[in-house]
Motif scaffolding. Structure first.
Motif, PDB file in Angstrom:
ATOM      1  N   GLY A   1      15.006  -2.085  44.613  1.00 40.67           N
ATOM      2  CA  GLY A   1      15.404  -0.930  44.237  1.00 40.67           C
ATOM      3  C   GLY A   1      15.887  -1.029  42.614  1.00 40.67           C
ATOM      4  O   GLY A   1      15.865  -2.134  42.299  1.00 40.67           O
TER       5      GLY A   1
ATOM      6  N   LEU B   1       7.665   1.388  38.960  1.00 39.85           N
ATOM      7  CA  LEU B   1       7.622   0.863  40.218  1.00 39.85           C
ATOM      8  C   LEU B   1       6.759  -0.760  40.003  1.00 39.85           C
ATOM      9  O   LEU B   1       6.568  -1.131  38.809  1.00 39.85           O
ATOM     10  CB  LEU B   1       6.714   1.504  41.299  1.00 39.85           C
ATOM     11  CG  LEU B   1       7.277   2.722  41.979  1.00 39.85           C
ATOM     12  CD1 LEU B   1       8.447   2.474  42.655  1.00 39.85           C
ATOM     13  CD2 LEU B   1       7.847   3.874  40.872  1.00 39.85           C
ATOM     14  N   GLU B   2       6.841  -1.366  41.087  1.00 46.24           N
ATOM     15  CA  GLU B   2       6.258  -2.670  41.096  1.00 46.24           C
ATOM     16  C   GLU B   2       4.924  -2.994  41.123  1.00 46.24           C
ATOM     17  O   GLU B   2       4.017  -2.183  41.681  1.00 46.24           O
ATOM     18  CB  GLU B   2       6.945  -3.619  42.086  1.00 46.24           C
ATOM     19  CG  GLU B   2       8.349  -4.087  41.827  1.00 46.24           C
ATOM     20  CD  GLU B   2       9.229  -2.627  42.037  1.00 46.24           C
ATOM     21  OE1 GLU B   2       9.061  -2.027  42.913  1.00 46.24           O
ATOM     22  OE2 GLU B   2      10.304  -2.591  41.426  1.00 46.24           O
TER      23      GLU B   2
ATOM     24  N   TYR C   1       5.258  -7.407  43.908  1.00 45.23           N
ATOM     25  CA  TYR C   1       5.761  -7.274  45.322  1.00 45.23           C
ATOM     26  C   TYR C   1       5.876  -8.674  46.021  1.00 45.23           C
ATOM     27  O   TYR C   1       6.564  -9.165  46.976  1.00 45.23           O
ATOM     28  CB  TYR C   1       4.870  -6.246  46.161  1.00 45.23           C
ATOM     29  CG  TYR C   1       5.563  -4.868  45.775  1.00 45.23           C
ATOM     30  CD1 TYR C   1       7.031  -4.367  45.872  1.00 45.23           C
ATOM     31  CD2 TYR C   1       4.650  -3.770  45.435  1.00 45.23           C
ATOM     32  CE1 TYR C   1       7.312  -3.294  45.530  1.00 45.23           C
ATOM     33  CE2 TYR C   1       4.957  -2.506  45.315  1.00 45.23           C
ATOM     34  CZ  TYR C   1       6.316  -1.914  45.402  1.00 45.23           C
ATOM     35  OH  TYR C   1       6.927  -0.623  44.917  1.00 45.23           O
TER      36      TYR C   1
ATOM     37  N   GLY D   1      12.419   0.380  48.315  1.00 42.11           N
ATOM     38  CA  GLY D   1      11.165   0.072  48.944  1.00 42.11           C
ATOM     39  C   GLY D   1      11.236  -1.339  49.957  1.00 42.11           C
ATOM     40  O   GLY D   1      11.953  -1.876  49.625  1.00 42.11           O
TER      41      GLY D   1
ATOM     42  N   THR E   1      12.040   4.089  51.549  1.00 42.66           N
ATOM     43  CA  THR E   1      11.261   5.154  51.321  1.00 42.66           C
ATOM     44  C   THR E   1       9.936   5.198  51.130  1.00 42.66           C
ATOM     45  O   THR E   1       9.177   5.865  51.210  1.00 42.66           O
ATOM     46  CB  THR E   1      11.873   5.976  50.041  1.00 42.66           C
ATOM     47  OG1 THR E   1      11.993   4.757  49.182  1.00 42.66           O
ATOM     48  CG2 THR E   1      13.199   6.345  50.188  1.00 42.66           C
ATOM     49  N   ASP E   2       9.491   3.487  51.070  1.00 42.14           N
ATOM     50  CA  ASP E   2       8.149   3.281  50.844  1.00 42.14           C
ATOM     51  C   ASP E   2       7.940   1.888  51.442  1.00 42.14           C
ATOM     52  O   ASP E   2       8.841   1.234  51.446  1.00 42.14           O
ATOM     53  CB  ASP E   2       7.486   3.589  49.537  1.00 42.14           C
ATOM     54  CG  ASP E   2       8.379   2.744  48.551  1.00 42.14           C
ATOM     55  OD1 ASP E   2       9.626   3.033  48.244  1.00 42.14           O
ATOM     56  OD2 ASP E   2       7.678   1.904  47.817  1.00 42.14           O
TER      57      ASP E   2
HETATM   58  N1  HPA Z   1      10.437   0.021  44.064  1.00 43.88           N
HETATM   59  C1  HPA Z   1      11.609   0.032  43.184  1.00 43.88           C
HETATM   60  N2  HPA Z   1      12.362   0.911  43.636  1.00 43.88           N
HETATM   61  C2  HPA Z   1      12.112   1.731  44.616  1.00 43.88           C
HETATM   62  C3  HPA Z   1      11.274   1.872  45.398  1.00 43.88           C
HETATM   63  C4  HPA Z   1      10.439   0.483  45.243  1.00 43.88           C
HETATM   64  O1  HPA Z   1       9.117   0.468  45.896  1.00 43.88           O
HETATM   65  N3  HPA Z   1      11.370   2.643  46.391  1.00 43.88           N
HETATM   66  C5  HPA Z   1      12.253   3.269  46.045  1.00 43.88           C
HETATM   67  N4  HPA Z   1      13.009   2.808  44.984  1.00 43.88           N
END
Ligand code: HPA
Length: 270
Positions: free
Chosen positions: A208, A190-191, A196, A113, A232-233
């Motif tokens: 990641g 995810l976070e 973040y 991310g 990826t985001d």
């Molecule tokens: N956070 C953690 N791992 C990830 C993310 C993220 O936003 N995107 C891809 N792997």
């Protein structure tokens, strides 16, 4: 587990994994590089003695041996993560195996991310440095000094010469590329927005759930390391939408051709 290395390495040598120069770890959604390899041998992880999966159901992962850009390579198609229940020793075992097979350089890819909001999803970041937030070390075990130093230097875990080469390859091929700090968390969640913000504050540019354990062990073994994150985001805490893991995988696939070019051209120059 480490004491079983010889059995694993002997098995692979008998299978024809002879003197690879380069090891490659392919990350989530980044398996297509394998189509560029002239494959000579491949073995499912669960057939390799003492591999972390030998006792666990795990169908996808395999170790591949062949030629890429004129060099003998060993490729991990799929890696182990702490979030799957493996230990840091399990996750890094294959790096020790590849080193014993003979690799001198390790190339790593992952999906991450973007914490730095100047970076866009679909772009690639060269990892220049990292922050280990996995809560442990793959070197914290009894007898580590038999395999290398205990107090491993981390002043430059990513090889500066390889980084310069990749930057030049990116310019020559009109690939937008960034360079930054990768923070490695356990996941698999995810976070949060607060996390973040925290990651940004402590100096991370991307986040990641992999790579850092393998890179620590590669440094223990004095391998040259180059690692690329496909972003990826975009992790904007003030505009955070729910993240869809399928979107992350799709975005990784979109950026994959660039990553393949960078790896292939780099291997030619090794
Ligand atoms: N956070 C953690 N791992 C990830 C993310 C993220 O936003 N995107 C891809 N792997």
């Amino acid at each position: 587990m480490i004491k079983y290395l010889t059995d694993t390495v002997d098995y692979l040598k008998n299978k024809g994994f002879e003197n690879p120069e380069v090891g490659i770890i392919l990350g989530t959604g980044l398996g297509q590089l394998i189509n560029e390899v002239e494959i000579e041998q491949e073995v499912s992880y669960n057939h390799i003695p003492n591999f972390p999966t030998a006792t666990v159901e795990f169908h996808k992962g395999k170790l591949v041996y062949g030629s890429l850009a004129g060099k003998k390579v060993v490729v991990m198609q799929g890696r182990f993560h702490v979030y799957e229940g493996y230990s840091l020793l399990d996750v890094t075992y294959p790096v020790r195996v590849m080193e014993q097979l003979g690799i001198k350089s390790l190339l790593v890819s992952n999906a991450a991310g973007a914490i730095d909001l100047n970076f866009n999803k679909g772009e690639i970041m060269i990892i220049d440095d990292h922050i280990n937030l996995q809560g442990g070390s793959p070197l914290a075990f009894h007898g580590v000094e038999k395999y290398g130093e205990r107090f491993v230097d981390m002043s430059a875990p990513y090889d500066q010469d390889l980084i310069k080469k990749v930057e030049k390859i990116a310019t020559d091929n009109s690939i937008d590329i960034h360079k930054g700090v990768y923070a490695s968390v356990v996941g698999p969640q995810l976070e949060t927005r607060a996390e973040y913000r925290y990651l940004k504050t402590i100096g991370a540019d991307a986040v990641g759930m992999s790579t850092v354990p393998e890179v620590i062990v590669a440094n223990h073994l004095k391998l040259k390391v180059l690692a690329l994150s496909v972003l990826t985001d975009e992790c904007d805490p003030d505009n955070l939408k729910p993240i869809d893991i399928n979107e992350i995988i799709a975005m990784a696939a979109k950026a994959e051709p660039h990553m393949i070019t960078l790896f292939k051209e780099l291997i030619k120059q090794l």
